[in-house]
Design an enzyme around this catalytic site. Structure first.
Site, PDB file in Angstrom:
ATOM      1  N   ARG A 109       0.807  -1.217   0.000  1.00 20.61           N
ATOM      2  CA  ARG A 109       0.000   0.000   0.000  1.00 20.61           C
ATOM      3  C   ARG A 109       0.846   1.275   0.000  1.00 20.61           C
ATOM      4  O   ARG A 109       0.592   2.188  -0.809  1.00 20.61           O
ATOM      5  CB  ARG A 109      -0.982  -0.020   1.168  1.00 20.61           C
ATOM      6  CG  ARG A 109      -1.831   1.253   1.319  1.00 20.61           C
ATOM      7  CD  ARG A 109      -2.392   1.792   0.016  1.00 20.61           C
ATOM      8  NE  ARG A 109      -3.103   0.780  -0.750  1.00 20.61           N
ATOM      9  CZ  ARG A 109      -3.389   0.891  -2.035  1.00 20.61           C
ATOM     10  NH1 ARG A 109      -2.991   1.966  -2.725  1.00 20.61           N
ATOM     11  NH2 ARG A 109      -4.040  -0.068  -2.671  1.00 20.61           N
ATOM     12  N   LYS A 144       1.051  24.948  -3.864  1.00 15.80           N
ATOM     13  CA  LYS A 144      -0.186  24.295  -3.414  1.00 15.80           C
ATOM     14  C   LYS A 144      -0.010  22.780  -3.512  1.00 15.80           C
ATOM     15  O   LYS A 144      -0.556  22.118  -4.392  1.00 15.80           O
ATOM     16  CB  LYS A 144      -1.364  24.782  -4.253  1.00 15.80           C
ATOM     17  CG  LYS A 144      -1.619  26.277  -4.095  1.00 15.80           C
ATOM     18  CD  LYS A 144      -2.712  26.774  -5.037  1.00 15.80           C
ATOM     19  CE  LYS A 144      -2.917  28.282  -4.897  1.00 15.80           C
ATOM     20  NZ  LYS A 144      -3.916  28.798  -5.853  1.00 15.80           N
TER      21      LYS A 144
END
Length: 296
Positions: A109, A144
Site C-alpha cells: 500500500r 499548493k
C-alpha cells in the site's frame, strides 16, 4: 533498470536520503507496531508479484516504491520495466517483485500510494504540456502541494514535462497583494526586495495593467499576472516588450491554457497540477503460489 539508476536524474533538491526519509515516515504511519494481516502468512514464505497500471498515464515515483520494499526487506528484488516520465497503458506491467511475502504485502500500500500520487501529478502536468505544444510558454507548478510531499510532487511535475516555480518561501521572493499593501506601494516593496541582495529570484504579482506598468517602472524583471483576461494578457505582453518575464496565473484549466499561451506570456503557473489530482489506478497481484524457504 538498476536501483542506482532510479536516482540518476533527480533534480538538485532531491536525493536518496530525502526519499528514504519520506518512505520511512509513510511506513511508520501505516505499520505502527506491525502488520497484523501479513502475520497470517507463514514466516519465510516467498512470493512473486507484479504491479500493473489500470489506465494510461505518465509514470512517476519508482524510487519511492523501491524504498518501500527495501526498507522492509533488503533482499526483495524489483525488476523495473519502466522509468519515471514514461507513458504507460492499461494493463501494462510496471515492475516485477520477488521476495519475502510478508514484507512484500506490508510494503504494497505505501508503495502504491507513492506511485499513484506522483504519477497522477506527472500525468496531469503532461496534459497541460501537450495542450500548448508548439508554443514557447512553460507550464509551472505552485506551492499548493500536499504537506510533506512538496519536493516529491515538484519532481513529478518535471517528470510530466513541466517546470518548477520556486520550491518554497526560502527559494525566492514572490511579492503578493498583501506584501504590497504592507510596504505601501509597488515601488517601495521592490526597492526593499532589491536591497536585500539575498536572491536574484524576485517576482511581483500584479492585478491590473496599471500595476504592471508600475512594476516595470520600478525595475521588476519577473511579473506574475494574476487573473488577467486574455485581452489584458495580450496588452500586458505588448506593454512589457520583453522587459520582464511574464507569468500568467489564475483560472487556468485545460480548456483555456492554450489560448493563454497564445497571448505570448512566458510561463503559466497552475495550482491544479499538484492539488487537484486523482490517483492513478494501479494494482499489485501475487502471481504464484506461496513457497516456503528452506523446505525439508
Amino acid at each position: 533498470m538498476t536501483t542506482a539508476s532510479l536516482y540518476q536524474h533527480l533534480p538538485d533538491y532531491l536525493n536518496a536520503d530525502l526519499i528514504a526519509a519520506q518512505v520511512q515516515s509513510a511506513l511508520a504511519e501505516d505499520l505502527g507496531k506491525g502488520d497484523l494481516t501479513a502475520a497470517l502468512i507463514p514466516a519465510g514464505t516467498q512470493a512473486s508479484a507484479t504491479i500493473i497500471s489500470r489506465e494510461a498515464a505518465i509514470l512517476c515515483g519508482c524510487a519511492w516504491a523501491q524504498q518501500c520494499f527495501a526498507q522492509l526487506d533488503r533482499s526483495i528484488q524489483l525488476e523495473w520495466l519502466v522509468k519515471d516520465g514514461d507513458r504507460v497503458v492499461p494493463n501494462q506491467a510496471l515492475v516485477h517483485i520477488h521476495g519475502d511475502a510478508r514484507a512484500m504485502l506490508s510494503a504494497e500500500r505505501p508503495a502504491l500510494n507513492f506511485l499513484q500520487t506522483l504519477s497522477a501529478v506527472a500525468t496531469h502536468t503532461r496534459r497541460y504540456v501537450d495542450a500548448i505544444v508548439g508554443l514557447p510558454a512553460q507550464i509551472l507548478d505552485t506551492r499548493k502541494t500536499l504537506p510533506g510531499l512538496r519536493l516529491a510532487q515538484k519532481y513529478a511535475v518535471l517528470a510530466g514535462g513541466g517546470a518548477n516555480q520556486r520550491l518554497a518561501l526560502y527559494d525566492g521572493i514572490l511579492i503578493k497583494e498583501n506584501h504590497i499593501a504592507a510596504a505601501g506601494s509597488i515601488a517601495a516593496v521592490l526597492e526593499a526586495a532589491f536591497a536585500m541582495r539575498s536572491t536574484d529570484n524576485i517576482q511581483i504579482e500584479v492585478e491590473t495593467l496599471d500595476e504592471l506598468q508600475q512594476a516595470l517602472d520600478a525595475g521588476a524583471t519577473s511579473i506574475l499576472l494574476d487573473n488577467f483576461t486574455l485581452e489584458d494578457l495580450r496588452k500586458a505582453v505588448a506593454i512589457n516588450q520583453k522587459q520582464a518575464l511574464l507569468e500568467a496565473s489564475g483560472n487556468v484549466d485545460l480548456t483555456t491554457v492554450r489560448a493563454i499561451a497564445e497571448t505570448g506570456v512566458d510561463r503559466i503557473s497552475i495550482g491544479a497540477l499538484t492539488k487537484n489530482i486523482q490517483a492513478l489506478d494501479l494494482s499489485m497481484r501475487i502471481e504464484m503460489p506461496f513457497q516456503k524457504l528452506n523446505k525439508t
